[in-house]
Scaffold this active site. Structure first.
Site, PDB file in Angstrom:
ATOM      1  CE1 TYR A  47       4.173 -52.235 -13.876  1.00 28.93           C
ATOM      2  CE2 TYR A  47       2.306 -53.244 -12.065  1.00 28.93           C
ATOM      3  CZ  TYR A  47       2.708 -52.467 -13.343  1.00 28.93           C
ATOM      4  OH  TYR A  47       1.832 -52.082 -14.549  1.00 28.93           O
ATOM      5  CG  HIS A 105       4.177 -55.244 -18.636  1.00 29.77           C
ATOM      6  ND1 HIS A 105       4.525 -55.179 -17.104  1.00 29.77           N
ATOM      7  CD2 HIS A 105       3.437 -54.253 -18.749  1.00 29.77           C
ATOM      8  CE1 HIS A 105       4.434 -54.028 -16.774  1.00 29.77           C
ATOM      9  NE2 HIS A 105       3.648 -53.322 -17.414  1.00 29.77           N
TER      10      HIS A 105
END
Length: 273
Positions: A47, A105
């Site tokens: 992110y 992730h």
């Protein structure tokens, strides 16, 4: 805020997602969320906002022990040695002594699953993360992780919303006492415009988005992490905690399509495996 106990940690059932909030602009958004009462913050190395999240936590004045902070390792670091390197970079960006949850992730086709999980378990044993988890694993990967490697998975994070059914995976993780964390719980904004959810919302004096969140939290063992950049939307999401659905509402939502997957990167696993 209701929590779910799992693998020695208590995860707030309504968290705050930070996907697509890169850079310093994320800091005031997270500060706002913390000021309103969110205590579960979901971040990730990919992110590109860990530094901003850490700065927001530092500026908030909220005690570290009252927060549940998640971050994640990207799929290009899923091998022995690389996981620890990625973790060190994340913890440095966050400027925290530990995280509450460290997650894979996305899986990768060439990952060394046992070695990667072993390294994550070592980080947990060292107290650098209080718990570990995985995101975007299919059933085959979950069985290997839980039944063969026997990794202490605190939660599985996958796409889940009123238009994508996850009944098969929910049945499995519930049988293993593993909570499911729903990302994209508003179907990337689509829930707000759904007529069925809007109609249910009118009955409750709520928005369609609030109904979508309430539907997830109405289910046993489900956590939701909606993203909201505006303070008004953050408040609205928190209000979903007060909504109590009835059987009529549940039946109407059950009748919605359940095969609409919106997160489809080219490296995603075979969801049917």
């Amino acid at each position: 805020m209701e929590t779910i106990e799992t693998q020695g940690v208590a995860i707030p059932r309504l968290g705050f997602g930070t996907f697509r909030m890169p850079g310093g602009g994320c800091q005031p958004v997270v500060e706002s969320a913390l000021a309103l009462g969110f205590r579960h913050i979901d971040s990730a190395a990919m992110y590109e906002n860990e530094e901003a999240v850490g700065a927001a936590i530092s500026a908030s004045g909220v005690k570290r022990g009252d927060l549940f902070v998640t971050t994640k390792v990207w799929h290009d670091h899923l091998r022995r040695g690389a996981v620890r390197k990625a973790f060190d970079a994340s913890i440095s960006q966050l400027k925290l002594d530990y995280v509450d949850l460290y997650m894979v992730h996305w899986p990768s086709a060439d990952m060394d699953l046992p070695a990667m999980l072993e390294e994550m378990m070592t980080l947990k044993a060292e107290g650098r993360t209080r718990a570990i988890g995985v995101c975007n694993f299919n059933m085959k990967m979950m069985r290997l992780t839980v039944e063969e490697v026997r990794a202490p998975i605190a939660t599985l994070q996958i796409e889940y919303h009123p238009f994508l059914g996850q009944s098969r995976m929910l049945e499995y993780v519930r049988g293993k006492n593993i909570p499911l964390t729903a990302y994209a719980p508003l179907a990337q904004g689509r829930a707000a415009h759904n007529e069925t959810l809007q109609t249910i919302g009118k009955r409750h004096g709520a928005t369609a988005a609030q109904i979508a969140i309430a539907w997830l939290l109405d289910q046993k063992g489900v956590i939701a992490i909606p993203k909201a950049q505006k303070e008004s939307s953050q408040r609205s999401n928190l209000h979903a905690l007060k909504i109590k659905l009835d059987d009529q509402d549940r039946s109407a939502i059950a009748a919605l399509p359940k095969d609409l997957r919106y997160v489809k990167p080219p490296f995603a696993p075979d969801w049917d495996a």
